[in-house]
Write a protein that holds these residues in place. Structure first.
Motif, short mmCIF file in Angstrom:
data_model
loop_
_atom_site.label_atom_id
_atom_site.label_comp_id
_atom_site.label_asym_id
_atom_site.label_seq_id
_atom_site.Cartn_x
_atom_site.Cartn_y
_atom_site.Cartn_z
N GLY A 1 11.40 -1.58 11.46
CA GLY A 1 11.06 -2.66 12.36
C GLY A 1 10.16 -3.74 11.78
N ARG A 2 9.99 -3.77 10.47
CA ARG A 2 9.14 -4.77 9.84
C ARG A 2 9.98 -6.02 9.52
NH1 ARG A 2 4.33 -2.63 8.12
NH2 ARG A 2 4.02 -4.41 6.73
N LYS A 3 9.49 -7.18 9.95
CA LYS A 3 10.19 -8.43 9.65
C LYS A 3 10.06 -8.73 8.17
CE LYS A 3 9.60 -10.25 14.31
NZ LYS A 3 8.94 -11.23 15.19
N ARG A 4 11.17 -9.16 7.59
CA ARG A 4 11.21 -9.41 6.16
C ARG A 4 11.82 -10.77 5.88
NH1 ARG A 4 11.74 -4.24 3.42
NH2 ARG A 4 9.78 -3.16 3.85
N GLY A 5 11.40 -11.35 4.75
CA GLY A 5 11.99 -12.59 4.26
C GLY A 5 12.85 -12.30 3.05
N ALA A 6 13.00 -13.33 2.20
CA ALA A 6 13.93 -13.20 1.08
C ALA A 6 13.25 -13.13 -0.27
CB ALA A 6 14.88 -14.39 1.08
N TYR B 1 18.31 -3.88 8.28
CA TYR B 1 18.70 -3.12 7.08
C TYR B 1 19.69 -2.02 7.44
CZ TYR B 1 15.80 -4.87 3.25
OH TYR B 1 15.27 -5.62 2.24
N GLY B 2 19.32 -1.20 8.44
CA GLY B 2 20.21 -0.12 8.86
C GLY B 2 20.74 0.69 7.70
N LEU C 1 -3.14 2.12 5.36
CA LEU C 1 -2.15 2.45 4.33
C LEU C 1 -0.71 2.31 4.80
CD1 LEU C 1 -3.81 5.51 2.55
CD2 LEU C 1 -4.12 3.06 2.14
N GLU C 2 -0.46 2.53 6.10
CA GLU C 2 0.93 2.42 6.58
C GLU C 2 1.40 0.96 6.59
OE1 GLU C 2 -1.75 2.75 10.27
OE2 GLU C 2 -1.58 3.71 8.29
N ASP C 3 0.46 -0.01 6.50
CA ASP C 3 0.83 -1.42 6.49
C ASP C 3 0.99 -1.97 5.08
OD1 ASP C 3 0.90 -1.65 9.24
OD2 ASP C 3 -1.19 -2.26 9.41
N VAL C 4 0.70 -1.15 4.07
CA VAL C 4 0.85 -1.58 2.67
C VAL C 4 2.18 -1.05 2.15
CG1 VAL C 4 -0.13 -1.55 0.36
CG2 VAL C 4 -1.66 -1.52 2.36
N GLN C 5 3.08 -1.94 1.79
CA GLN C 5 4.39 -1.52 1.31
C GLN C 5 4.37 -1.40 -0.22
OE1 GLN C 5 7.01 -0.77 3.69
NE2 GLN C 5 5.04 -0.81 4.74
N ILE C 6 4.66 -0.20 -0.70
CA ILE C 6 4.69 0.04 -2.14
C ILE C 6 6.09 -0.15 -2.69
CG2 ILE C 6 5.09 2.53 -1.97
CD1 ILE C 6 3.13 2.89 -4.28
N CYS C 7 7.09 -0.06 -1.79
CA CYS C 7 8.49 -0.16 -2.19
C CYS C 7 9.25 -0.83 -1.06
CB CYS C 7 9.05 1.24 -2.47
SG CYS C 7 10.83 1.30 -2.76
N GLY C 8 10.17 -1.72 -1.40
CA GLY C 8 10.93 -2.43 -0.39
C GLY C 8 11.86 -1.57 0.42
N CYS C 9 12.06 -0.34 0.02
CA CYS C 9 12.95 0.58 0.75
C CYS C 9 12.16 1.32 1.84
CB CYS C 9 13.60 1.56 -0.21
SG CYS C 9 14.53 0.78 -1.54
N ASP C 10 11.27 0.60 2.53
CA ASP C 10 10.48 1.16 3.62
C ASP C 10 9.64 2.35 3.19
OD1 ASP C 10 10.71 -0.46 5.86
OD2 ASP C 10 12.71 0.29 6.31
N VAL C 11 9.05 2.25 2.01
CA VAL C 11 8.12 3.29 1.54
C VAL C 11 6.73 2.68 1.55
CG1 VAL C 11 7.51 4.89 -0.31
CG2 VAL C 11 9.92 4.30 0.10
N SER C 12 5.90 3.16 2.47
CA SER C 12 4.53 2.66 2.57
C SER C 12 3.63 3.38 1.60
CB SER C 12 4.00 2.84 3.99
OG SER C 12 3.82 4.21 4.28
N LEU C 13 2.48 2.76 1.35
CA LEU C 13 1.47 3.41 0.52
C LEU C 13 1.05 4.73 1.13
CD1 LEU C 13 -0.51 3.43 -1.85
CD2 LEU C 13 -2.00 1.92 -0.54
N LYS C 14 1.03 4.81 2.45
CA LYS C 14 0.63 6.06 3.12
C LYS C 14 1.59 7.20 2.79
CE LYS C 14 -0.79 7.98 7.59
NZ LYS C 14 -0.15 9.28 7.35
N LYS C 15 2.91 6.92 2.78
CA LYS C 15 3.89 7.97 2.47
C LYS C 15 3.64 8.57 1.10
CE LYS C 15 7.84 6.34 5.22
NZ LYS C 15 9.25 5.82 5.17
N VAL C 16 3.41 7.71 0.13
CA VAL C 16 3.20 8.19 -1.24
C VAL C 16 1.84 8.88 -1.34
CG1 VAL C 16 3.02 7.52 -3.67
CG2 VAL C 16 4.69 6.38 -2.17
N ASP C 17 0.83 8.28 -0.75
CA ASP C 17 -0.53 8.83 -0.83
C ASP C 17 -0.61 10.21 -0.18
OD1 ASP C 17 -3.32 8.57 -1.55
OD2 ASP C 17 -3.71 8.33 0.60
N ASP C 18 0.08 10.39 0.94
CA ASP C 18 0.06 11.70 1.62
C ASP C 18 0.61 12.80 0.72
OD1 ASP C 18 -1.08 10.66 3.89
OD2 ASP C 18 0.78 10.62 5.07
#
Length: 494
Positions: free
Chosen positions: A50-55, A89-90, A409-426
């Motif tokens: 659900g995050r709005k993205r540009g190009a 994206y779906g 951390l959930e608002d920091v995107q580490i990867c454009g494939c919907d991987v947040s910093l929180k996911k990796v950090d956890d």
């Protein structure tokens, strides 16, 4: 002129496109995403979370074009009457499309040079008098990152585009240039290397006796909250929209990252208002950037943010081809022998080796070409280029301390494939420090780019959370093919 046009466009090429039903001015030959940006439209798609993205930050831009879903807007050229709608994206997964009705062709050359920046051009010029060369470039232009710049570059005389055109004009008939062509990998094939490439929708088996990897570097992705919001630009994308398309990234821009000099002179040339913010914490906005907040709580009203944080060697083609890596100067770089080889027959030149000025990359391309000529028994003088290269010390890149306790951390995107910093950090805080396992658990580096942009930050998280030296962290090897393509295409080729 459209709201963000920097230059007058040719009125004879003016066309009309429709975005969400609204008619917009566009011009023949423009990229879809650039035409929308020029009209002030930044939000183009929505991530699976659900995050709005540009190009101009992460990943492909799936859109509905003339009723057809899953069109990557970043690679689509506008046409008169085109109707465009946003798409989530779906299940979108970008692939290299091949027309399977076309027979697979095979071409044989002495040397395949992958990457047509200054290093690739230099290698081709050095080789062309005696050997046949295939010069392969994924983008629509030659010159790599130098082509995106408008100001004179150290060592070259004149405006960058004119310099590149002058060098390319020196190619003779021994050089075959493949623009908009994707190299899928490098494979051993007896006395040759097989380099499968896709030009347009045509699959080609390129057979080469030697290979030069002049694949360049990728821009660092800076970690801060909402770093994927529409209106956040990578430096290279900002350069492209300004200097290739004549469109501004915004009217008031914040520059963040440790290398503001990589973009500020270009903003000044175009008279775009900007402010340098060295310590960004969070970007906010509804459908695009509206303000930037730094770590001290200062608020900056801006409509775009450009990340200019330096570049790192593109290591994926190197590891896929069997190369080893070492960590030095703040990035991973290939282990080379005395003749710039990662192994027999495969050479590396340019920013894929280390980060340095464009002219040094050009010299390194000439140097590698001289090594290859010598290997084929032709007279060459690599010592001339070796001596000149000693004048250039490769750059060191800053590795930022991640503010784990200050960030959401959930608002920091580490990867454009919907991987947040929180996911990796956890995962890392649970005791897992193997990046291969982290990939499987988080999907980090499992998208179309295979981690070209995000895997390094994954290593930084492991290093800083687990107190491990970056040199001791093993990066997963890029797997062939380097871009997604149907296996039956490559099987048919075989």
């Amino acid at each position: 002129m459209r709201p963000l046009d920097l230059t007058e466009k040719d009125p004879s090429k003016r066309i009309t496109i429709y975005f969400e039903g609204e008619p917009l001015e566009a011009y023949e030959g423009e990229k879809l995403t650039v035409a929308l940006l020029a009209n002030g439209i930044y939000w183009l798609t929505t991530s699976t979370e659900g995050r709005k993205r540009g190009a101009f930050t992460f990943g492909p831009v799936p859109m509905v074009v003339n009723g057809v879903k899953n069109i990557n807007g970043r690679k689509t050229v506008v046409k008169d009457g085109m109707r465009i709608e946003r798409q989530n994206y779906g299940d979108f997964q970008e692939t290299v499309e091949v027309d399977e009705s076309k027979p697979v062709t095979r071409q044989v050359v002495d040397v395949a040079v992958i990457g047509a920046g200054p290093a690739g051009i230099g290698a081709a010029l050095e080789l062309q008098e005696h050997l046949t060369v295939a010069l392969i470039e994924e983008r629509g232009w030659l010159g790599g990152d130098m082509w995106l710049k408008s100001l004179p570059q150290e060592g070259f005389d004149g405006e960058p585009k004119k310099v590149i055109k002058s060098l390319v004009a020196q190619f003779n008939d021994n050089v075959r240039v493949f623009r908009k062509t994707i190299a899928l990998g490098i494979f051993d094939k007896g006395e040759y290397f097989l380099v499968p490439i896709v030009k347009g929708d045509q699959f080609i088996e390129l057979m080469a006796r030697r290979v030069v990897l002049a694949v360049g570097a990728v821009d660092n992705i800076l970690l801060f909250e909402n770093n994927d919001i529409p209106g956040v630009f990578r430096r290279d994308f900002a350069l492209e929209v300004m200097n290739v398309w004549g469109v501004a990234p915004g009217k008031k821009v914040a520059v963040v990252g440790s290398r503001p000099e990589g973009i500020v002179p270009e903003l000044e040339r175009w008279d775009i208002e900007y402010i340098v913010v060295p310590n960004p914490k969070r970007v906010e906005g509804t459908e695009k950037v509206e303000k930037l907040i730094d770590m001290n709580g200062n608020v900056y009203e801006v409509d775009a943010v450009i990340v200019s944080d330096g570049r790192r060697p593109d290591i994926n083609p190197i590891t896929q081809a069997g190369g080893k890596l070492r960590f030095k100067r703040g990035y991973y770089m290939p282990v080379l022998d005395s003749q710039h080889r990662i192994r027999d027959g495969i050479y590396v030149a340019g920013s894929a080796v280390s980060i340095k000025p464009h002219y040094a990359n050009y010299l390194e391309g000439r140097l590698v070409g001289a090594y290859i000529l010598g290997e084929f028994g032709y007279e060459a003088q690599p010592c001339v280029y070796e001596e000149k290269l000693r004048e250039y010390e490769p750059e060191a890149i800053t590795i930022h301390k991640i503010e784990f306790d200050a960030f959401s951390l959930e608002d920091v995107q580490i990867c454009g494939c919907d991987v947040s910093l929180k996911k990796v950090d956890d995962v890392v805080r649970s005791g897992i420090t193997d990046l291969q396992i982290i990939k499987r658990l988080t999907h980090l580096a499992m998208g179309f780019c295979q981690g070209r942009f995000c895997l390094f930050n994954g290593a930084v998280v492991v290093s800083q959370r687990a107190n491990l030296d970056m040199a001791r962290i093993d990066l997963p090897v890029a797997r062939p093919p380097l871009k997604n393509v149907k296996m039956k295409v490559t099987a048919a080729g075989g």
